[in-house]
Design a protein around this motif. Structure first.
Motif, PDB file in Angstrom:
ATOM      1  N   ASN A 114       0.818  -1.217   0.000  1.00 34.81           N
ATOM      2  CA  ASN A 114       0.000   0.000   0.000  1.00 34.81           C
ATOM      3  C   ASN A 114       0.851   1.265   0.000  1.00 34.81           C
ATOM      4  OD1 ASN A 114      -2.367  -1.555   0.106  1.00 34.81           O
ATOM      5  ND2 ASN A 114      -2.242  -1.672   2.355  1.00 34.81           N
ATOM      6  N   LEU A 115       2.184   1.110  -0.077  1.00 37.33           N
ATOM      7  CA  LEU A 115       3.033   2.289  -0.149  1.00 37.33           C
ATOM      8  C   LEU A 115       2.745   3.051  -1.439  1.00 37.33           C
ATOM      9  CD1 LEU A 115       6.433   0.795   1.092  1.00 37.33           C
ATOM     10  CD2 LEU A 115       4.942   2.369   2.330  1.00 37.33           C
ATOM     11  N   SER A 116       3.223   4.269  -1.494  1.00 32.39           N
ATOM     12  CA  SER A 116       2.964   5.121  -2.648  1.00 32.39           C
ATOM     13  C   SER A 116       3.465   4.483  -3.940  1.00 32.39           C
ATOM     14  CB  SER A 116       3.645   6.476  -2.449  1.00 32.39           C
ATOM     15  OG  SER A 116       3.595   7.244  -3.619  1.00 32.39           O
ATOM     16  N   THR A 117       2.681   4.590  -4.977  1.00 31.78           N
ATOM     17  CA  THR A 117       3.114   4.099  -6.294  1.00 31.78           C
ATOM     18  C   THR A 117       4.186   4.999  -6.897  1.00 31.78           C
ATOM     19  OG1 THR A 117       1.265   5.285  -7.311  1.00 31.78           O
ATOM     20  CG2 THR A 117       0.934   2.949  -6.790  1.00 31.78           C
ATOM     21  N   SER A 118       4.513   6.093  -6.231  1.00 27.60           N
ATOM     22  CA  SER A 118       5.616   6.948  -6.677  1.00 27.60           C
ATOM     23  C   SER A 118       6.971   6.378  -6.273  1.00 27.60           C
ATOM     24  CB  SER A 118       5.469   8.361  -6.096  1.00 27.60           C
ATOM     25  OG  SER A 118       4.266   8.951  -6.508  1.00 27.60           O
ATOM     26  N   LEU A 119       6.976   5.349  -5.400  1.00 26.40           N
ATOM     27  CA  LEU A 119       8.225   4.810  -4.868  1.00 26.40           C
ATOM     28  C   LEU A 119       9.086   4.252  -5.990  1.00 26.40           C
ATOM     29  CD1 LEU A 119       9.546   4.468  -2.070  1.00 26.40           C
ATOM     30  CD2 LEU A 119       8.684   2.123  -2.050  1.00 26.40           C
ATOM     31  N   GLN A 120      10.344   4.729  -6.053  1.00 26.80           N
ATOM     32  CA  GLN A 120      11.277   4.286  -7.088  1.00 26.80           C
ATOM     33  C   GLN A 120      12.420   3.455  -6.529  1.00 26.80           C
ATOM     34  OE1 GLN A 120      12.535   7.970  -8.872  1.00 26.80           O
ATOM     35  NE2 GLN A 120      10.647   8.227 -10.040  1.00 26.80           N
ATOM     36  N   ILE A 121      12.846   3.748  -5.314  1.00 27.70           N
ATOM     37  CA  ILE A 121      13.984   3.044  -4.706  1.00 27.70           C
ATOM     38  C   ILE A 121      13.575   2.517  -3.355  1.00 27.70           C
ATOM     39  CG2 ILE A 121      16.335   3.279  -3.831  1.00 27.70           C
ATOM     40  CD1 ILE A 121      16.785   5.474  -5.898  1.00 27.70           C
ATOM     41  N   PHE A 122      13.755   1.198  -3.166  1.00 27.11           N
ATOM     42  CA  PHE A 122      13.441   0.546  -1.893  1.00 27.11           C
ATOM     43  C   PHE A 122      14.643  -0.326  -1.535  1.00 27.11           C
ATOM     44  CE2 PHE A 122      11.945  -2.720   0.894  1.00 27.11           C
ATOM     45  CZ  PHE A 122      10.912  -2.164   1.642  1.00 27.11           C
ATOM     46  N   GLU A 123      15.364   0.054  -0.484  1.00 25.69           N
ATOM     47  CA  GLU A 123      16.566  -0.679  -0.077  1.00 25.69           C
ATOM     48  C   GLU A 123      16.423  -1.121   1.369  1.00 25.69           C
ATOM     49  OE1 GLU A 123      20.148   1.423  -0.806  1.00 25.69           O
ATOM     50  OE2 GLU A 123      19.788   1.652  -2.962  1.00 25.69           O
ATOM     51  N   ALA A 124      16.457  -2.449   1.565  1.00 27.91           N
ATOM     52  CA  ALA A 124      16.350  -3.005   2.911  1.00 27.91           C
ATOM     53  C   ALA A 124      17.296  -4.186   3.062  1.00 27.91           C
ATOM     54  CB  ALA A 124      14.915  -3.440   3.186  1.00 27.91           C
ATOM     55  N   SER A 125      18.468  -4.108   2.465  1.00 26.14           N
ATOM     56  CA  SER A 125      19.427  -5.202   2.543  1.00 26.14           C
ATOM     57  C   SER A 125      20.111  -5.226   3.908  1.00 26.14           C
ATOM     58  CB  SER A 125      20.481  -5.052   1.437  1.00 26.14           C
ATOM     59  OG  SER A 125      21.129  -3.796   1.535  1.00 26.14           O
ATOM     60  N   GLY A 126      20.514  -6.424   4.340  1.00 24.82           N
ATOM     61  CA  GLY A 126      21.279  -6.569   5.569  1.00 24.82           C
ATOM     62  C   GLY A 126      20.549  -6.168   6.821  1.00 24.82           C
ATOM     63  N   CYS A 127      19.240  -6.436   6.891  1.00 20.37           N
ATOM     64  CA  CYS A 127      18.443  -6.044   8.064  1.00 20.37           C
ATOM     65  C   CYS A 127      17.952  -7.247   8.861  1.00 20.37           C
ATOM     66  CB  CYS A 127      17.244  -5.202   7.635  1.00 20.37           C
ATOM     67  SG  CYS A 127      17.689  -3.569   7.017  1.00 20.37           S
ATOM     68  N   GLY A 128      18.331  -8.463   8.485  1.00 17.58           N
ATOM     69  CA  GLY A 128      17.846  -9.647   9.192  1.00 17.58           C
ATOM     70  C   GLY A 128      16.352  -9.855   9.039  1.00 17.58           C
ATOM     71  N   ILE A 129      15.766  -9.363   7.944  1.00 12.61           N
ATOM     72  CA  ILE A 129      14.321  -9.487   7.739  1.00 12.61           C
ATOM     73  C   ILE A 129      13.949 -10.949   7.518  1.00 12.61           C
ATOM     74  CG2 ILE A 129      12.413  -8.846   6.221  1.00 12.61           C
ATOM     75  CD1 ILE A 129      13.851  -6.237   5.684  1.00 12.61           C
ATOM     76  N   LYS A 130      12.878 -11.384   8.174  1.00 19.45           N
ATOM     77  CA  LYS A 130      12.465 -12.783   8.146  1.00 19.45           C
ATOM     78  C   LYS A 130      11.187 -12.950   7.321  1.00 19.45           C
ATOM     79  CE  LYS A 130      14.171 -13.193  12.897  1.00 19.45           C
ATOM     80  NZ  LYS A 130      13.813 -13.548  14.295  1.00 19.45           N
ATOM     81  N   GLY A 131      10.821 -14.215   7.138  1.00 17.96           N
ATOM     82  CA  GLY A 131       9.546 -14.521   6.512  1.00 17.96           C
ATOM     83  C   GLY A 131       9.573 -14.393   5.008  1.00 17.96           C
ATOM     84  N   ILE A 132       8.384 -14.230   4.427  1.00 17.38           N
ATOM     85  CA  ILE A 132       8.241 -14.208   2.988  1.00 17.38           C
ATOM     86  C   ILE A 132       8.258 -12.786   2.453  1.00 17.38           C
ATOM     87  CG2 ILE A 132       6.891 -16.350   3.048  1.00 17.38           C
ATOM     88  CD1 ILE A 132       4.395 -14.616   2.508  1.00 17.38           C
ATOM     89  N   ILE A 133       8.410 -12.679   1.149  1.00 17.89           N
ATOM     90  CA  ILE A 133       8.259 -11.392   0.478  1.00 17.89           C
ATOM     91  C   ILE A 133       6.771 -11.220   0.166  1.00 17.89           C
ATOM     92  CG2 ILE A 133       8.898  -9.996  -1.514  1.00 17.89           C
ATOM     93  CD1 ILE A 133      11.403 -11.727  -1.784  1.00 17.89           C
ATOM     94  N   PRO A 134       6.107 -10.224   0.744  1.00 17.60           N
ATOM     95  CA  PRO A 134       4.664 -10.075   0.505  1.00 17.60           C
ATOM     96  C   PRO A 134       4.354  -9.903  -0.983  1.00 17.60           C
ATOM     97  CG  PRO A 134       5.377  -8.699   2.332  1.00 17.60           C
ATOM     98  CD  PRO A 134       6.614  -9.213   1.690  1.00 17.60           C
ATOM     99  N   SER A 135       3.318 -10.555  -1.448  1.00  9.58           N
ATOM    100  CA  SER A 135       2.960 -10.462  -2.861  1.00  9.58           C
ATOM    101  C   SER A 135       2.543  -9.057  -3.247  1.00  9.58           C
ATOM    102  CB  SER A 135       1.832 -11.445  -3.179  1.00  9.58           C
ATOM    103  OG  SER A 135       0.672 -11.142  -2.408  1.00  9.58           O
ATOM    104  N   GLY A 136       2.072  -8.278  -2.281  1.00  7.96           N
ATOM    105  CA  GLY A 136       1.636  -6.917  -2.569  1.00  7.96           C
ATOM    106  C   GLY A 136       2.741  -6.005  -3.047  1.00  7.96           C
TER     107      GLY A 136
END
Length: 635
Positions: A114-136
């Motif tokens: 649901n984030l803005s459709t204007s989003l061009q860059i999303f960086e979340a590397s090296g954060c220990g994020i768990k689980g699945i990648i949401p299909s959204g």
């Protein structure tokens, strides 16, 4: 070097603040919740500090927010999901969201879609994020870069990523992703870089990946993929690096390999189950720098055509069933630094010319029928052919000696000097194979001390060059383009286009590039001895005749490669002493391709005589350079 904590009431006494830049300091503590009272904030940059605590869940109240940078801090999260994403859905102008390298260790919520459709860059590397990648995440249709690498993600790659029609860079490596590579990724017609390395992916490599014409970097290594290598990858005309190593790939290398026009510089197919022979057509990859076919079931002889890989620095054919003799053509590979032919069934005499005089026994072990020098720990050869080879060589070079004896003697002395110097060097480990360096803007700011004038090493018509030191200790030259200067963007695009298609020891090497809406730069190797112009007109430095001669040879080799060493001729258009740089061994490198011209064959013939700046066009510039260097030498 600012430190301490931010004032708790910072948002109350800066109500009109629009942009906040605090990166690359040593601030600590939490981000004050009052920051949301500065309701006009559009840019928040807190990267590379020591902030702790949670990212404020109220951050979404900043409805004008466009860019948010929280990378390289110590932010944590107490809940199971990163709920601040839900808050950020109110920021409909958000274009950049970067919070990489924080120990968050939580799950991505479904609200990410649901984030803005204007989003061009999303960086979340090296954060220990768990689980699945949401299909959204597929709803973020304007994404250009998605970095979720170096986390603990599992499950499959969502097929909804195929909706990201503007994506150029997709980084999912170093996770625990399972299942196959979705064919929906083939719909990403703007995709340039795809990194899926070091996961648990299985199944086949779809042939449609080779139909993505924009693809330049493809890393599928260290998975459990089982299939043959699609033929479409061998006919790809833009691929620069292909790494399929450490999988369970089978089949033969096709006879068409290397037959198409390709800028491929890195090819790693090691640790698979490939069989058959090495096709002689592989010699068509003349820009290839790294080649590894190790740990397979390849058989037959090593093709003579490998000697055509004029830029090759690393060659690993170990752990196969190769037989026959080591081709003499490999002696012509003047830049070969690492060679491994061990654990095969090779026979005959080990070549001794070219770079072979620097290789040790480890390059040839467990080939019981090889013979050669005692230092290689093999049996001596029965038939001595050195004298006949020397006589044969004399037959060809004697006419040259008769006509230009002085030049030949100088070249001989130079090569002898360099060979003796290199023999005294300690053997080093080969560079990491096919490793692409990604450098962020903030690392460049830190490396150059915020582009401080003390690190300025040159100015040009379109920008400036700074010396920098990356976090891994590597010295680099950062060429920053002045976007206010007319023609700077065009110069940047031309230089990128040229440098992505060439690879030669006498051309300056590009390490990376960094771009955003307001910034363009190239990150290149740093050459400590400066430019030829500095040496020619310096009262403190002196070039010997041999050094001057070698510089001429290096520049001529670079020009010959640009004009004739690849399918598409390139004309430099601005060759002059200030654009010839010298490395630590005084080897010349041609640089600055900002006004270079790339020609088709017919256009090349028609326009060679009218290109470039008057006074610097080839071959006139070559003559000017010769006269200038020799004139200074005689003076």
């Amino acid at each position: 070097m600012f430190s301490g904590e931010l004032p708790a009431d910072i948002g109350y006494w800066l109500p009109n603040l629009q942009e906040l830049y605090l990166s690359d300091n040593t601030f600590r503590g939490t981000v004050p919740s009052s920051i949301v009272n500065a309701s006009r904030l559009a840019v928040i940059v807190l990267s590379m500090n020591s902030f702790t605590g949670s990212i404020p869940i109220t951050i979404g109240r900043l409805e004008l927010l466009e860019r948010l940078f929280f990378a390289q801090n110590y932010f944590t999260y107490e809940g199971s999901e990163l709920n601040f994403f839900t808050s950020l859905t109110n920021c409909r102008k958000l274009r950049t969201l970067v919070f990489a390298h924080n120990p968050l260790k939580a799950f991505l919520p479904a609200s990410i879609g649901n984030l803005s459709t204007s989003l061009q860059i999303f960086e979340a590397s090296g954060c220990g994020i768990k689980g699945i990648i949401p299909s959204g995440i597929g709803n973020l249709t304007n994404l250009q870069r998605l970095s979720l690498d170096m986390n603990e993600l599992n499950g499959s790659i969502p097929i909804t990523l195929g909706k990201l029609q503007n994506i150029e860079q997709l980084y999912l490596e170093n996770n625990r992703l399972e299942g196959g590579i979705p064919q929906e990724l083939c719909l990403l017609k703007n995709l340039g870089e795809l990194y899926l390395s070091k996961n648990q992916l299985s199944g086949i490599i779809s042939s449609c990946l080779g139909d993505i014409s924009s693809l330049t970097w493809l890393f599928l290594d260290s998975n459990t993929l089982t299939s043959t290598i699609p033929l479409t990858l061998w006919s790809h005309k833009s691929l620069i690096v292909l790494n399929l190593s450490s999988n369970n790939l089978t089949g033969n290398l096709p006879s068409s390999i290397g037959s198409s026009i390709s800028p491929l510089v890195g090819l790693d197919l090691s640790i698979n189950r490939l069989s058959g022979g090495i096709p002689s057509s592989i010699g068509g990859y003349q820009m290839l720098n790294n080649l590894s076919l190790a740990h397979n079931n390849l058989q037959g002889s090593i093709p003579e055509s490998l000697g055509k890989l004029i830029s090759l620095e690393i060659l690993d054919l170990s752990q196969n069933n190769l037989s026959g003799m080591i081709p003499r053509s490999l002696e012509t590979l003047r830049y070969l630094e690492y060679l491994n032919l061990s654990y095969n069934r090779l026979q005959g005499e080990i070549p001794s010319g070219g770079r072979f005089n620097k290789f040790t026994a480890s390059s040839f072990r467990h080939n019981k029928d090889l013979c050669g020098a005692p230092k290689l720990e093999v049996l001596p050869c029965r038939n001595k052919q050195k004298e006949s080879r020397n006589l044969s060589s004399l037959k060809y070079i004697s006419p040259i000696i008769a006509t230009i004896i002085g030049l030949v003697v100088a070249i001989y002395l130079l090569r002898r000097h360099r060979r003796l110097r290199k023999q005294n060097r300690t053997n080093v480990e080969p560079p990491s194979l096919l490793e692409w360096t990604r450098v962020s803007y903030y690392e460049l700011v830190r490396a150059t001390e915020s582009f401080d004038e003390s690190n300025l090493i040159g100015n040009g018509a379109y920008g400036s060059v700074f010396k920098g030191k990356l976090s891994d200790g590597v010295n680099v030259a950062v060429k920053v383009f002045n976007l206010l200067s007319e023609g700077a963007v065009k110069s940047f695009n031309v230089e990128c286009e040229v440098l992505r298609n060439i690879r030669h020891r006498n051309l300056v090497r590009i390490i990376s590039s960094c771009t955003n809406m307001d910034f363009r730069c190239l990150v290149m190797e740093y050459l400590p001895n400066g430019s030829l112009e500095q040496w020619l007109y310096s009262h403190n430095n002196h070039l010997s005749l041999i050094q001057r001669l070698q510089i001429l040879i290096d520049v001529a080799s670079a020009l010959e490669y640009l004009h004739h060493g690849q399918p598409t001729p390139i004309i430099h258009c601005d060759l002059k002493p200030s654009n010839v740089l010298l490395d630590e061994d005084m080897q010349a490198r041609v640089c600055d391709f900002g006004i270079a011209k790339i020609f088709g064959e017919e256009e090349f013939r028609l326009r060679t005589a009218t290109l470039g700046t008057i006074g610097y066009m080839a071959p006139g510039m070559t003559l000017c350079l010769v006269n200038l260097i020799l004139h200074n030498s005689l003076a």
